[in-house]
Enzyme design. Sequence first.
Site, PDB file in Angstrom:
ATOM      1  N   CYS A 103      -7.779   5.130  -0.435  1.00 33.97           N
ATOM      2  CA  CYS A 103      -6.469   4.852  -0.709  1.00 33.97           C
ATOM      3  C   CYS A 103      -5.407   6.097  -1.214  1.00 33.97           C
ATOM      4  O   CYS A 103      -5.969   6.752  -1.975  1.00 33.97           O
ATOM      5  CB  CYS A 103      -6.593   3.856  -1.742  1.00 33.97           C
ATOM      6  SG  CYS A 103      -5.075   2.916  -2.657  1.00 33.97           S
ATOM      7  N   GLU A 146      -3.934  -3.926   1.476  1.00 36.50           N
ATOM      8  CA  GLU A 146      -2.622  -3.935   0.936  1.00 36.50           C
ATOM      9  C   GLU A 146      -2.088  -4.992   0.263  1.00 36.50           C
ATOM     10  O   GLU A 146      -1.417  -5.074  -0.629  1.00 36.50           O
ATOM     11  CB  GLU A 146      -1.552  -3.853   2.476  1.00 36.50           C
ATOM     12  CG  GLU A 146      -2.013  -2.533   3.359  1.00 36.50           C
ATOM     13  CD  GLU A 146      -2.077  -1.291   2.568  1.00 36.50           C
ATOM     14  OE1 GLU A 146      -1.328  -1.052   1.658  1.00 36.50           O
ATOM     15  OE2 GLU A 146      -2.499  -0.252   3.171  1.00 36.50           O
ATOM     16  N   HIS A 149      -2.738  -4.625  -3.384  1.00 29.66           N
ATOM     17  CA  HIS A 149      -1.697  -3.836  -4.001  1.00 29.66           C
ATOM     18  C   HIS A 149      -0.545  -4.574  -4.446  1.00 29.66           C
ATOM     19  O   HIS A 149       0.069  -4.160  -5.462  1.00 29.66           O
ATOM     20  CB  HIS A 149      -1.284  -2.741  -2.930  1.00 29.66           C
ATOM     21  CG  HIS A 149      -2.026  -1.451  -2.717  1.00 29.66           C
ATOM     22  ND1 HIS A 149      -2.248  -0.842  -4.112  1.00 29.66           N
ATOM     23  CD2 HIS A 149      -2.544  -0.974  -1.610  1.00 29.66           C
ATOM     24  CE1 HIS A 149      -3.282   0.352  -3.584  1.00 29.66           C
ATOM     25  NE2 HIS A 149      -3.251   0.277  -2.244  1.00 29.66           N
TER      26      HIS A 149
HETATM   27 ZN    ZN Z   1      -4.360   1.556  -1.162  1.00 26.24          ZN
END
Ligand code: ZN
Length: 184
Positions: A103, A146, A149
């Site tokens: 990441c 994603e 996130h």
């Molecule tokens: Zn990430």
Amino acid sequence: MAVQEICRMGNPILRKVADKVLPSEIKTPEFSKLLEDMKDSMIHYGGVGIAAPQIGVSKQVCLIQFDDDNERYDDLEEQPLTVYINPVIKILDETTEGFWEGCLSVPGLRGYVERSQKISVDYTNEKGEQVHEEVEGFLAVVIQHELDHLFGKLYVDRITDPKLLSFNEEFDEYIVPSLSGDNF
Ligand code: ZN
């Protein structure tokens, strides 16, 4: 080109539930600039995906783009640049498979995470159109990473065996020399 600094683990913005994007925002110059900045930053730092909170903007939007040269999936099809606004996923197959994830917000490390290999995703694209897709394999993994996130989660939260977290150099030397993994 407007490469932004990446927020790293420890920055509270990565732990917030991001705000949904309003339909009226999508075609504004500010939103287009956000998408440009995300794209420039993803390419500059060599990611296959990026989420707005990673460049300090707490909104539910992420981008994904990758080539077809991933070592893990030899039948991988390239993913052209795709903008996912307010994405919602549904697990279509509970079967999980592990993948070594990296990441941009957790630089220098990678960890083994189990995720569902088949999902559906509903999202709005950059033209404001509603899209429904069923996806499998690597793309399904990246979308789930994603999406995390956008809801204040990082892949490290999902590592079930803490022994399966490694620095990149040690990963290359001791774990799977042939599998470099990706950052997203
Ligand atoms: Zn990430």
